[in-house]
Design a protein around this motif. Structure first.
Motif, short mmCIF file in Angstrom:
data_model
loop_
_atom_site.label_atom_id
_atom_site.label_comp_id
_atom_site.label_asym_id
_atom_site.label_seq_id
_atom_site.Cartn_x
_atom_site.Cartn_y
_atom_site.Cartn_z
N THR A 108 0.88 -1.17 0.00
CA THR A 108 0.00 0.00 0.00
C THR A 108 0.92 1.21 0.00
O THR A 108 1.84 1.30 0.80
CB THR A 108 -0.96 0.02 1.20
N ALA A 109 0.67 2.11 -0.94
CA ALA A 109 1.56 3.25 -1.15
C ALA A 109 0.84 4.55 -0.82
O ALA A 109 -0.35 4.71 -1.12
CB ALA A 109 2.02 3.29 -2.60
N GLN A 110 1.57 5.46 -0.22
CA GLN A 110 1.04 6.81 -0.09
C GLN A 110 0.75 7.29 -1.50
O GLN A 110 1.55 7.09 -2.42
CB GLN A 110 2.04 7.71 0.62
N SER A 111 -0.39 7.90 -1.70
CA SER A 111 -0.85 8.25 -3.04
C SER A 111 0.14 9.11 -3.81
O SER A 111 0.25 8.98 -5.03
CB SER A 111 -2.22 8.93 -2.98
N ASP A 112 0.89 9.95 -3.13
CA ASP A 112 1.86 10.79 -3.83
C ASP A 112 3.14 10.05 -4.20
O ASP A 112 4.02 10.60 -4.86
CB ASP A 112 2.19 12.05 -3.03
N LYS A 113 3.24 8.77 -3.84
CA LYS A 113 4.43 7.97 -4.16
C LYS A 113 4.14 6.90 -5.22
O LYS A 113 4.99 6.08 -5.53
CB LYS A 113 4.95 7.25 -2.91
N LEU A 114 2.95 6.90 -5.82
CA LEU A 114 2.57 5.86 -6.77
C LEU A 114 3.56 5.75 -7.92
O LEU A 114 3.89 4.64 -8.36
CB LEU A 114 1.17 6.11 -7.32
N GLY A 115 4.04 6.87 -8.43
CA GLY A 115 4.92 6.87 -9.59
C GLY A 115 6.18 6.05 -9.38
O GLY A 115 6.62 5.33 -10.27
N GLU A 128 -8.90 4.80 -3.33
CA GLU A 128 -7.98 5.43 -2.38
C GLU A 128 -8.57 5.27 -0.98
O GLU A 128 -9.79 5.29 -0.80
CB GLU A 128 -7.83 6.91 -2.75
N PHE A 129 -7.71 5.10 0.02
CA PHE A 129 -8.15 4.96 1.41
C PHE A 129 -7.17 5.68 2.32
O PHE A 129 -6.06 6.01 1.91
CB PHE A 129 -8.29 3.48 1.80
N GLN A 130 -7.60 5.93 3.53
CA GLN A 130 -6.76 6.60 4.53
C GLN A 130 -6.02 5.57 5.36
O GLN A 130 -6.61 4.60 5.82
CB GLN A 130 -7.61 7.49 5.44
N ASP A 131 -4.74 5.79 5.56
CA ASP A 131 -3.94 4.95 6.45
C ASP A 131 -2.96 5.88 7.15
O ASP A 131 -2.23 6.63 6.48
CB ASP A 131 -3.20 3.87 5.65
N GLY A 132 -2.96 5.86 8.46
CA GLY A 132 -2.08 6.75 9.21
C GLY A 132 -2.36 8.21 8.95
O GLY A 132 -1.48 9.05 9.08
N GLY A 133 -3.60 8.53 8.53
CA GLY A 133 -4.00 9.91 8.27
C GLY A 133 -3.61 10.42 6.90
O GLY A 133 -3.75 11.61 6.61
N MET A 134 -3.12 9.53 6.01
CA MET A 134 -2.71 9.94 4.66
C MET A 134 -3.40 9.08 3.62
O MET A 134 -3.65 7.89 3.86
CB MET A 134 -1.19 9.78 4.50
N PRO A 135 -3.67 9.65 2.42
CA PRO A 135 -4.29 8.85 1.36
C PRO A 135 -3.31 7.82 0.81
O PRO A 135 -2.14 8.12 0.59
CB PRO A 135 -4.67 9.88 0.30
N HIS A 136 -3.81 6.60 0.61
CA HIS A 136 -3.04 5.47 0.10
C HIS A 136 -3.81 4.77 -1.01
O HIS A 136 -5.03 4.91 -1.10
CB HIS A 136 -2.80 4.43 1.21
N ARG A 137 -3.09 3.98 -1.79
CA ARG A 137 -3.68 3.07 -2.77
C ARG A 137 -3.00 1.71 -2.62
O ARG A 137 -1.79 1.65 -2.37
CB ARG A 137 -3.46 3.54 -4.21
#
Length: 151
Positions: A108-115, A128-137
């Motif tokens: 599961t990646a922080q959404s801004d790290k997908l690339g 997208e979902f929240q994990d640790g208060g940050m959006p993830h995929r």
């Protein structure tokens, strides 16, 4: 920047340095609640560290699941980001898993790290979902030749 990537046993000196780095990145920097950062998987995971300039500057862990190998807790010290250390760790970890006959990877990646993960052969799926208060995929590996999902 070339780092030395090592597998380290849980709670060894180097692994404890990796846990401290995770706390620095996830808890202090990204404000993840400490009780969410630490979990029982640390007892059975395979831990990797990246060493550069004589210090632990990166870490990740592998968790062996029946359906795939889960890659998690990828962290690089702020001053060493942007130098390919996460990529080096990811490649070393996946090669280790492949040497054990495992070739299906999930994370599961922080959404801004997908690339970064896409460049390593992962594809995002699901919402997208929240994990640790940050959006993830959620992301999984795939066969680059056929683009068929392998996990």
């Amino acid at each position: 920047m070339l780092a030395t990537i090592l597998i380290v046993p849980p709670f060894s000196t180097l692994c404890n340095a990796a846990f401290a780095l995770r706390r620095e990145v996830f808890v202090w920097e990204q404000k993840v609640p400490e009780e969410e950062e630490n979990d029982a998987d640390d007892l059975t995971a395979i831990h990797f560290v990246a060493i550069a300039q004589g210090e632990v500057v990166g870490t990740l862990r592998l968790i062996d699941k029946p359906e795939h190998v889960k890659i998690g807790r990828v962290a690089v010290r702020r001053a060493f980001r942007g130098h390919g250390i996460a990529k080096q760790m990811m490649l070393a970890a996946m090669e280790h898993a492949r040497s054990q006959g495992r070739d299906r990877f999930y994370l599961t990646a922080q959404s801004d790290k997908l690339g970064m993960y896409e460049k390593l052969g992962f594809v995002a799926f699901g919402p997208e979902f929240q994990d640790g208060g940050m959006p993830h995929r959620a992301m999984r590996s795939y066969d680059r030749d056929t683009a068929a999902l392998t996990s």
